[in-house]
Design a protein around this motif. Structure first.
Motif, PDB file in Angstrom:
ATOM      1  N   ARG A  71      43.813-112.972 -24.572  1.00 36.40           N
ATOM      2  CA  ARG A  71      43.851-111.555 -24.916  1.00 36.40           C
ATOM      3  C   ARG A  71      43.560-110.693 -23.692  1.00 36.40           C
ATOM      4  O   ARG A  71      43.001-111.151 -22.696  1.00 36.40           O
ATOM      5  CB  ARG A  71      42.855-111.232 -26.035  1.00 36.40           C
ATOM      6  N   LEU A  73      41.782-107.029 -22.657  1.00 36.66           N
ATOM      7  CA  LEU A  73      40.874-105.979 -23.090  1.00 36.66           C
ATOM      8  C   LEU A  73      40.998-104.773 -22.173  1.00 36.66           C
ATOM      9  O   LEU A  73      40.942-104.913 -20.946  1.00 36.66           O
ATOM     10  CB  LEU A  73      39.421-106.472 -23.070  1.00 36.66           C
ATOM     11  N   GLY A  76      37.166-102.510 -23.021  1.00 35.46           N
ATOM     12  CA  GLY A  76      36.429-103.313 -23.979  1.00 35.46           C
ATOM     13  C   GLY A  76      37.128-103.571 -25.295  1.00 35.46           C
ATOM     14  O   GLY A  76      36.604-104.283 -26.145  1.00 35.46           O
ATOM     15  N   GLU A  77      38.340-103.020 -25.493  1.00 36.19           N
ATOM     16  CA  GLU A  77      39.069-103.180 -26.748  1.00 36.19           C
ATOM     17  C   GLU A  77      40.312-104.028 -26.544  1.00 36.19           C
ATOM     18  O   GLU A  77      41.018-103.895 -25.544  1.00 36.19           O
ATOM     19  CB  GLU A  77      39.462-101.804 -27.304  1.00 36.19           C
ATOM     20  N   ASP A  78      40.591-104.905 -27.493  1.00 31.39           N
ATOM     21  CA  ASP A  78      41.772-105.757 -27.456  1.00 31.39           C
ATOM     22  C   ASP A  78      43.018-104.885 -27.591  1.00 31.39           C
ATOM     23  O   ASP A  78      43.175-104.163 -28.589  1.00 31.39           O
ATOM     24  CB  ASP A  78      41.711-106.773 -28.603  1.00 31.39           C
ATOM     25  N   VAL A  79      43.918-104.925 -26.592  1.00 32.27           N
ATOM     26  CA  VAL A  79      45.088-104.055 -26.649  1.00 32.27           C
ATOM     27  C   VAL A  79      45.997-104.405 -27.825  1.00 32.27           C
ATOM     28  O   VAL A  79      46.744-103.546 -28.322  1.00 32.27           O
ATOM     29  CB  VAL A  79      45.883-104.112 -25.327  1.00 32.27           C
ATOM     30  N   GLU A  81      45.165-104.837 -30.772  1.00 32.95           N
ATOM     31  CA  GLU A  81      44.688-104.169 -31.973  1.00 32.95           C
ATOM     32  C   GLU A  81      44.783-102.653 -31.889  1.00 32.95           C
ATOM     33  O   GLU A  81      44.457-101.944 -32.847  1.00 32.95           O
ATOM     34  CB  GLU A  81      43.236-104.575 -32.237  1.00 32.95           C
ATOM     35  N   ALA A  82      45.239-102.143 -30.752  1.00 35.54           N
ATOM     36  CA  ALA A  82      45.345-100.694 -30.559  1.00 35.54           C
ATOM     37  C   ALA A  82      46.704-100.191 -31.048  1.00 35.54           C
ATOM     38  O   ALA A  82      47.696-100.931 -31.059  1.00 35.54           O
ATOM     39  CB  ALA A  82      45.157-100.342 -29.089  1.00 35.54           C
ATOM     40  N   LEU A  87      47.509 -96.243 -27.064  1.00 33.66           N
ATOM     41  CA  LEU A  87      47.249 -97.062 -25.882  1.00 33.66           C
ATOM     42  C   LEU A  87      48.054 -96.566 -24.691  1.00 33.66           C
ATOM     43  O   LEU A  87      47.517 -96.388 -23.588  1.00 33.66           O
ATOM     44  CB  LEU A  87      47.612 -98.519 -26.189  1.00 33.66           C
TER      45      LEU A  87
END
Length: 263
Positions: A71, A73, A76-79, A81-82, A87
């Motif tokens: 994955r 990030l 700090g966020e998984d792309v 899931e964006a 994004l």
């Protein structure tokens, strides 16, 4: 555009064992288990021969390519899931083909990202963006076919900056330009990186370009990172055989130029 100081040191972008495979059985490995962090405020160059995986790895960041495993990030966020629109508003993207819409004026091309997100850019804002890439405000009324290649690529950079991105991705952005134009545009991009506090990841096959513009050079071969060094370290002979093979070309060019200047 508000100018902010770089926050250097904190990881803005993280790759966790990222793979990308193609073929019915996944037998073709484009990216093979890459793990790395990109610090906020850094300018990173991805260098390697054609087919080394550098563009594929870059495109996993803005989800133009989906990893087969692992994955990515961003902040700090998984792309994965964006929301893609959200994004890509936070990530500017410049590529070699430029991709300006030929039926739209320059100003409309610059404003296309915010427009698709339901926002609009004022004429003043468009003029400001043109100024950042060293173009006159009256360029906004021109059509893309009225511009030189270098001017079109500058418009492409302005378009990438229209959403005030935190991260700028560049995929062979200067590859189709003549040497003088690409050097000038490279200087502009590096200046904007520093001035606006951007984090920049640039794909290039040109090691000289990587050494001149970046803080950190990642050399890829067969889908893996085989060297991760500063330009100074590479010029000092570090990074291994593959990296030094790429460094040899600009080094030889510099030595030839020095001999010519000595007469």
């Amino acid at each position: 555009m508000q100018e902010t100081p770089s926050r250097r040191g904190d990881a803005l972008l993280t790759f966790e064992r990222v793979e990308r495979r193609y073929g019915d059985a996944g037998e073709v490995v484009a990216v093979g288990g890459v793990s790395l962090e990109v610090a906020a405020g850094s300018f990173v160059a991805l260098v390697g021969a054609s087919g080394s995986g550098k563009s594929t790895l870059l495109k996993t960041v803005n989800t133009l390519v989906e990893p087969s495993a692992g994955r990515v990030l961003f902040a700090g966020e998984d792309v994965a899931e964006a929301k893609p629109a959200t994004l890509r508003r936070r990530i500017g993207y410049v590529f070699q083909g430029i991709g300006l819409f030929p039926h739209m004026r320059v100003g409309e091309n610059i404003a296309i990202g915010p427009r698709l997100a339901g926002e609009s850019l004022s004429e003043q804002r468009i003029a400001e963006l043109l100024g950042l890439v060293e173009l006159d405000a009256d360029m906004a009324e021109r059509m893309p076919d009225e511009l030189s290649g270098g001017q079109r690529q500058r418009v492409g950079v302005a378009r990438a900056l229209a959403g005030d991105p935190e991260l700028l991705l560049m995929d062979e952005p200067f590859g189709a330009l003549d040497p003088i134009t690409r050097d000038a545009l490279g200087d502009t991009v590096r200046g904007l990186h520093d001035r606006l506090g951007l984090t920049t990841v640039m794909v290039t096959h040109d090691m000289a370009e990587a050494l001149l513009l970046s803080d950190r050079v990642l050399v890829m071969d067969a889908g893996r990172i085989v060297a991760d060094e500063s330009p100074h370290a590479l010029l000092a002979g570090e990074g291994g055989e593959i990296a030094q093979g790429l460094v040899a070309v600009p080094r030889e060019q510099a030595e030839k130029l020095a001999r010519m200047e000595r007469g």
